[in-house]
Design a protein around this motif. Sequence first.
Motif, PDB file in Angstrom:
ATOM      1  N   TRP A  59       0.800  -1.223   0.000  1.00  0.00           N
ATOM      2  CA  TRP A  59       0.000   0.000   0.000  1.00  0.00           C
ATOM      3  C   TRP A  59       0.835   1.276   0.000  1.00  0.00           C
ATOM      4  CZ3 TRP A  59      -4.568  -0.561  -1.717  1.00  0.00           C
ATOM      5  CH2 TRP A  59      -5.288  -1.738  -1.477  1.00  0.00           C
ATOM      6  N   SER A  60       2.017   1.243   0.576  1.00  0.00           N
ATOM      7  CA  SER A  60       2.860   2.444   0.584  1.00  0.00           C
ATOM      8  C   SER A  60       3.281   2.817  -0.838  1.00  0.00           C
ATOM      9  CB  SER A  60       4.101   2.217   1.449  1.00  0.00           C
ATOM     10  OG  SER A  60       3.746   2.043   2.801  1.00  0.00           O
ATOM     11  N   ALA A  61       3.738   1.811  -1.590  1.00  0.00           N
ATOM     12  CA  ALA A  61       4.130   2.059  -2.975  1.00  0.00           C
ATOM     13  C   ALA A  61       2.922   2.466  -3.814  1.00  0.00           C
ATOM     14  CB  ALA A  61       4.785   0.810  -3.567  1.00  0.00           C
ATOM     15  N   THR A  62       1.766   1.880  -3.522  1.00  0.00           N
ATOM     16  CA  THR A  62       0.550   2.218  -4.252  1.00  0.00           C
ATOM     17  C   THR A  62       0.148   3.669  -3.997  1.00  0.00           C
ATOM     18  OG1 THR A  62      -0.237  -0.073  -4.161  1.00  0.00           O
ATOM     19  CG2 THR A  62      -1.887   1.641  -4.589  1.00  0.00           C
ATOM     20  N   GLY A 155       3.444  20.095 -11.846  1.00  0.00           N
ATOM     21  CA  GLY A 155       2.869  18.750 -11.888  1.00  0.00           C
ATOM     22  C   GLY A 155       3.874  17.704 -12.311  1.00  0.00           C
ATOM     23  N   PHE A 156       4.644  17.987 -13.365  1.00  0.00           N
ATOM     24  CA  PHE A 156       5.626  17.019 -13.847  1.00  0.00           C
ATOM     25  C   PHE A 156       6.759  16.819 -12.842  1.00  0.00           C
ATOM     26  CE2 PHE A 156       4.341  18.259 -18.390  1.00  0.00           C
ATOM     27  CZ  PHE A 156       3.433  17.219 -18.447  1.00  0.00           C
ATOM     28  N   GLY A 157       7.180  17.912 -12.205  1.00  0.00           N
ATOM     29  CA  GLY A 157       8.255  17.794 -11.228  1.00  0.00           C
ATOM     30  C   GLY A 157       7.887  16.894 -10.070  1.00  0.00           C
ATOM     31  N   LEU A 158       6.678  17.061  -9.551  1.00  0.00           N
ATOM     32  CA  LEU A 158       6.211  16.203  -8.465  1.00  0.00           C
ATOM     33  C   LEU A 158       5.974  14.777  -8.956  1.00  0.00           C
ATOM     34  CD1 LEU A 158       3.738  18.662  -6.680  1.00  0.00           C
ATOM     35  CD2 LEU A 158       6.015  17.954  -5.917  1.00  0.00           C
ATOM     36  N   TYR A 159       5.512  14.653 -10.195  1.00  0.00           N
ATOM     37  CA  TYR A 159       5.342  13.306 -10.765  1.00  0.00           C
ATOM     38  C   TYR A 159       6.672  12.555 -10.778  1.00  0.00           C
ATOM     39  CZ  TYR A 159       5.088   9.553 -14.120  1.00  0.00           C
ATOM     40  OH  TYR A 159       5.200   8.320 -14.705  1.00  0.00           O
ATOM     41  N   PHE A 160       7.730  13.232 -11.211  1.00  0.00           N
ATOM     42  CA  PHE A 160       9.045  12.593 -11.252  1.00  0.00           C
ATOM     43  C   PHE A 160       9.438  12.045  -9.880  1.00  0.00           C
ATOM     44  CE2 PHE A 160      10.421  15.546 -14.945  1.00  0.00           C
ATOM     45  CZ  PHE A 160       9.955  14.629 -15.872  1.00  0.00           C
ATOM     46  N   VAL A 161       9.184  12.834  -8.846  1.00  0.00           N
ATOM     47  CA  VAL A 161       9.577  12.430  -7.491  1.00  0.00           C
ATOM     48  C   VAL A 161       8.764  11.233  -7.018  1.00  0.00           C
ATOM     49  CG1 VAL A 161       9.663  13.159  -5.072  1.00  0.00           C
ATOM     50  CG2 VAL A 161      10.356  14.753  -6.881  1.00  0.00           C
ATOM     51  N   PHE A 162       7.442  11.316  -7.127  1.00  0.00           N
ATOM     52  CA  PHE A 162       6.583  10.222  -6.646  1.00  0.00           C
ATOM     53  C   PHE A 162       6.760   8.956  -7.487  1.00  0.00           C
ATOM     54  CE2 PHE A 162       3.882  13.819  -4.959  1.00  0.00           C
ATOM     55  CZ  PHE A 162       4.154  13.549  -3.623  1.00  0.00           C
ATOM     56  N   ALA A 163       6.899   9.113  -8.802  1.00  0.00           N
ATOM     57  CA  ALA A 163       7.070   7.944  -9.671  1.00  0.00           C
ATOM     58  C   ALA A 163       8.375   7.226  -9.363  1.00  0.00           C
ATOM     59  CB  ALA A 163       7.035   8.375 -11.135  1.00  0.00           C
ATOM     60  N   ASP A 164       9.408   7.987  -9.051  1.00  0.00           N
ATOM     61  CA  ASP A 164      10.698   7.382  -8.694  1.00  0.00           C
ATOM     62  C   ASP A 164      10.568   6.508  -7.463  1.00  0.00           C
ATOM     63  OD1 ASP A 164      13.633   7.067  -8.374  1.00  0.00           O
ATOM     64  OD2 ASP A 164      13.355   8.480  -6.722  1.00  0.00           O
ATOM     65  N   ARG A 165       9.882   7.020  -6.450  1.00  0.00           N
ATOM     66  CA  ARG A 165       9.719   6.264  -5.202  1.00  0.00           C
ATOM     67  C   ARG A 165       8.822   5.039  -5.416  1.00  0.00           C
ATOM     68  NH1 ARG A 165      13.214   9.522  -4.483  1.00  0.00           N
ATOM     69  NH2 ARG A 165      13.495  10.922  -2.703  1.00  0.00           N
ATOM     70  N   ALA A 166       7.754   5.215  -6.167  1.00  0.00           N
ATOM     71  CA  ALA A 166       6.809   4.116  -6.394  1.00  0.00           C
ATOM     72  C   ALA A 166       7.438   2.988  -7.204  1.00  0.00           C
ATOM     73  CB  ALA A 166       5.556   4.628  -7.101  1.00  0.00           C
ATOM     74  N   ALA A 167       8.332   3.334  -8.123  1.00  0.00           N
ATOM     75  CA  ALA A 167       8.935   2.336  -9.004  1.00  0.00           C
ATOM     76  C   ALA A 167       9.918   1.419  -8.291  1.00  0.00           C
ATOM     77  CB  ALA A 167       9.639   3.026 -10.170  1.00  0.00           C
ATOM     78  N   ALA A 174       3.505   0.518 -10.650  1.00  0.00           N
ATOM     79  CA  ALA A 174       3.576   1.963 -10.439  1.00  0.00           C
ATOM     80  C   ALA A 174       3.006   2.711 -11.641  1.00  0.00           C
ATOM     81  CB  ALA A 174       5.019   2.385 -10.187  1.00  0.00           C
ATOM     82  N   VAL A 175       3.406   2.298 -12.832  1.00  0.00           N
ATOM     83  CA  VAL A 175       2.933   2.968 -14.053  1.00  0.00           C
ATOM     84  C   VAL A 175       1.433   2.758 -14.244  1.00  0.00           C
ATOM     85  CG1 VAL A 175       3.101   3.008 -16.566  1.00  0.00           C
ATOM     86  CG2 VAL A 175       5.176   2.854 -15.178  1.00  0.00           C
ATOM     87  N   ALA A 176       0.960   1.527 -14.061  1.00  0.00           N
ATOM     88  CA  ALA A 176      -0.463   1.237 -14.257  1.00  0.00           C
ATOM     89  C   ALA A 176      -1.330   1.970 -13.238  1.00  0.00           C
ATOM     90  CB  ALA A 176      -0.705  -0.270 -14.170  1.00  0.00           C
ATOM     91  N   THR A 177      -0.892   1.998 -11.981  1.00  0.00           N
ATOM     92  CA  THR A 177      -1.666   2.696 -10.945  1.00  0.00           C
ATOM     93  C   THR A 177      -1.739   4.185 -11.230  1.00  0.00           C
ATOM     94  OG1 THR A 177      -1.010   1.059  -9.284  1.00  0.00           O
ATOM     95  CG2 THR A 177      -1.840   3.177  -8.478  1.00  0.00           C
ATOM     96  N   ALA A 178      -0.597   4.775 -11.567  1.00  0.00           N
ATOM     97  CA  ALA A 178      -0.570   6.203 -11.874  1.00  0.00           C
ATOM     98  C   ALA A 178      -1.461   6.522 -13.076  1.00  0.00           C
ATOM     99  CB  ALA A 178       0.863   6.650 -12.154  1.00  0.00           C
ATOM    100  N   ARG A 179      -1.407   5.661 -14.081  1.00  0.00           N
ATOM    101  CA  ARG A 179      -2.230   5.887 -15.267  1.00  0.00           C
ATOM    102  C   ARG A 179      -3.706   5.745 -14.947  1.00  0.00           C
ATOM    103  NH1 ARG A 179      -1.208   8.850 -17.547  1.00  0.00           N
ATOM    104  NH2 ARG A 179       0.930   8.173 -17.895  1.00  0.00           N
TER     105      ARG A 179
END
Length: 277
Positions: A59-62, A155-167, A174-179
Amino acid sequence: MLAIALALGASVAWGLGDFLGGLTSRRLHVLTVLVVSQVFGLGAALVWVIASADSFPGWSATALAVAAGACGCLGIATLYRGMAVGAMGIVAPISAVSAVIPFAVGVGSGERPSALQIAGILLALAGVAVASREPREQGGGRAAGFGLALMAALGFGLYFVFADRAADESVPYAVATARGVSLLLALAAALIAGASLRPGRASVPVLAAVGLCDVGANMLFSLATTRGYLSIVSVLAALYPVVTVALAAVVLHERIARTQRFGVAGALVGAAMITAG
């Protein structure tokens, strides 16, 4: 080296997708473009999840992936709208300053920038300031789409940060959940705004290409962050405006003022300096 190749691949995919998305948003509602394109992107991401056979990451990664999806939706919606009302050659490079956010996070996590990278950040910010101003002979003031471009950068800057951690736990999940989150938010906004979800048969192939380019870039970026530093990968990925600006010049014959071209060049060279450092 692999991380660099993946990040550059992401920048090319984002640049192409953003050009097509911004161009299509000039004749269709931006929310129509978002919803329909995201459907194709989510489909591709779900196929990747099934093929990977990864287990549920927790759930943390999600939660991090959900945050990435929300920020990514903000970024892409404001970018498409900005390119619909303003010059792509100005809006896209301004949004590339998004790289400053993950770069700062990387520094806060212990990474130490060189003098060249610090100079690159200052040059990129100065370039944005110059590119955002209309010449005096054209009336002065902020260039059309400037505010939307800054929102896209956030938006993109924060996306980069959260996507890095989730991946870190599972790139496909991570990609499917974000999408999926991005699609739900876009769909809710479209229903509230009364935007049509029927773009017309002729527009479907282009919207499919937009969605597949976007999710493909997300996949490449997330893979790159698992193999390299976030501060470097994010800046390389943020070079996508080079592709968008080139396509706008070749396909649309878009022209911007000389001073603004200097600003655009400064923003892109600054990003390159951050990477080179």
